[in-house]
Design a protein around this motif. Structure first.
Motif, PDB file in Angstrom:
ATOM      1  N   LEU A  51       0.864  -1.178   0.000  1.00 55.77           N
ATOM      2  CA  LEU A  51       0.000   0.000   0.000  1.00 55.77           C
ATOM      3  C   LEU A  51       0.900   1.228   0.000  1.00 55.77           C
ATOM      4  O   LEU A  51       1.642   1.466   0.957  1.00 55.77           O
ATOM      5  N   PHE A  52       0.854   1.993  -1.079  1.00 53.77           N
ATOM      6  CA  PHE A  52       1.710   3.170  -1.224  1.00 53.77           C
ATOM      7  C   PHE A  52       1.035   4.365  -0.540  1.00 53.77           C
ATOM      8  O   PHE A  52      -0.049   4.797  -0.936  1.00 53.77           O
ATOM      9  N   PRO A  71      -1.785   7.734  -3.718  1.00 55.86           N
ATOM     10  CA  PRO A  71      -2.144   6.464  -3.067  1.00 55.86           C
ATOM     11  C   PRO A  71      -2.380   5.374  -4.116  1.00 55.86           C
ATOM     12  O   PRO A  71      -3.080   5.594  -5.102  1.00 55.86           O
ATOM     13  N   ALA A  72      -1.787   4.208  -3.892  1.00 57.14           N
ATOM     14  CA  ALA A  72      -1.897   3.116  -4.858  1.00 57.14           C
ATOM     15  C   ALA A  72      -1.745   1.787  -4.126  1.00 57.14           C
ATOM     16  O   ALA A  72      -1.282   1.734  -2.984  1.00 57.14           O
ATOM     17  N   VAL A  93       5.372   3.258   2.555  1.00 55.47           N
ATOM     18  CA  VAL A  93       4.417   2.209   2.201  1.00 55.47           C
ATOM     19  C   VAL A  93       4.129   1.333   3.414  1.00 55.47           C
ATOM     20  O   VAL A  93       4.898   1.302   4.388  1.00 55.47           O
ATOM     21  N   TRP A  94       3.033   0.607   3.338  1.00 51.12           N
ATOM     22  CA  TRP A  94       2.815  -0.577   4.162  1.00 51.12           C
ATOM     23  C   TRP A  94       3.175  -1.773   3.298  1.00 51.12           C
ATOM     24  O   TRP A  94       2.710  -1.889   2.156  1.00 51.12           O
ATOM     25  N   PHE A  95       3.960  -2.684   3.842  1.00 55.18           N
ATOM     26  CA  PHE A  95       4.372  -3.900   3.133  1.00 55.18           C
ATOM     27  C   PHE A  95       3.831  -5.106   3.895  1.00 55.18           C
ATOM     28  O   PHE A  95       4.050  -5.236   5.097  1.00 55.18           O
ATOM     29  N   PRO A 124     -10.142   7.881  -2.385  1.00 54.48           N
ATOM     30  CA  PRO A 124      -9.949   8.214  -0.958  1.00 54.48           C
ATOM     31  C   PRO A 124     -10.566   7.199  -0.015  1.00 54.48           C
ATOM     32  O   PRO A 124      -9.959   6.845   1.007  1.00 54.48           O
ATOM     33  N   ASP A 125     -11.759   6.692  -0.334  1.00 50.51           N
ATOM     34  CA  ASP A 125     -12.406   5.711   0.543  1.00 50.51           C
ATOM     35  C   ASP A 125     -11.632   4.397   0.577  1.00 50.51           C
ATOM     36  O   ASP A 125     -11.464   3.784   1.645  1.00 50.51           O
TER      37      ASP A 125
END
Length: 288
Positions: A51-52, A71-72, A93-95, A124-125
């Motif tokens: 999650l970027f 956000p990607a 990021v979350w990895f 956004p949501d």
């Protein structure tokens, strides 16, 4: 004496003693992408979700170059070759690395179909939902020794997270007419495999079902997944074996018979080869 070059792409595995088949951590200025780039090109034996949160990143997945701008969201399948190349100074990021056992069958089908589209932008949501899930998962993961019902809670959270991820990709495919579904032959093979892995153990059987030569099917599947047909037959069968060992009370011999193996000893040897644990060790490590 000349230095021998590596002839195989490294495969990274989740720790076999990992209690829940999950790793999750943040990468930002305190844990920069330089750490990720040090791995070089490699495959994983598990799913990877990224999650970027901020910034940008360039990476190569299989043979394609991708650019992610937050956000990607990115999903990487087991067996896909990937390499992190460059990132902006503010990248965060979350990895998450998740054992295939935790990714439900309906979600796996969707993730297989979108394996080659790379990072997708988030609304956004969608971003808020995924970021919130990552924060909850991280807190639970860090509380391994103190949280009651740790394993079932973690497994439920990962299932919920992967369901949201699959939903994001499904929405994206429905809204972007230019998105390609990937290789049709590989997708059809994977569907056929999911339906017949208990009774069809030979790659030639699948080639015949698809009216293709075995060499052509092998070449096609390997190009799009990094592994030949025989690898995926073993993986599909051993995934069901892991489910039965984890969730059922069947004996190892009964698991072998249920999966179409007349020789439980051969089944145990194959399980050890694929999973790096005996069936008994796997059941003990993951259920206690």
């Amino acid at each position: 004496m000349p230095v021998r070059r590596k002839t195989e792409i490294p495969i990274h595995r989740l720790d076999k003693d990992n209690p829940v088949g999950l790793k999750i951590h943040g990468i930002d200025s305190t844990k920069p992408y330089a750490d990720a780039r040090a791995y070089g090109a490699h495959r994983d034996d598990h799913y990877v979700f990224i999650l970027f949160l901020k910034g940008t990143c360039r990476m190569r997945i299989d043979t394609q170059l991708h650019h992610a701008a937050a956000p990607a969201l990115l999903s990487i399948l087991p067996g896909q070759v990937h390499q992190y190349l460059t990132s902006s100074d503010d990248a965060a990021v979350w990895f998450m690395a998740a054992d295939s056992l935790l990714v439900g069958d309906p979600f796996q089908s969707m993730l297989n179909d979108v394996a080659h589209i790379g990072p997708v932008p988030l609304t956004p949501d969608q971003f808020t939902s995924l970021e919130g899930m990552c924060n909850v998962l991280s807190r639970q993961f860090e509380g391994m020794d103190t949280v009651p019902y740790y394993k079932p809670v973690m497994h439920s959270l990962v299932t919920a997270f992967t369901g949201i991820v699959a939903g994001v990709f499904k929405e994206y495919m429905g809204s972007d007419k230019q998105v390609q579904r990937g290789a049709a032959i590989t997708s059809t093979f994977r569907q056929l495999l999911a339906a017949h892995y208990k009774t069809m153990k030979s790659p030639a059987d699948y080639a015949a079902k698809l009216n293709l030569s075995l060499s052509y099917l092998n070449e096609t599947v390997k190009i799009h997944t990094g592994f030949p047909v025989s690898y995926w037959i073993q993986q599909e069968t051993m995934m069901e074996a892991r489910r039965l060992l984890y969730y059922s009370q069947l004996s190892i011999k009964e698991v072998a018979y249920q999966l179409g193996y007349d020789d439980p000893t051969y089944f145990s040897r194959l399980f050890k080869k694929v999973v790096d644990l005996t069936p008994g060790e796997y059941r003990k490590n993951h259920r206690e």
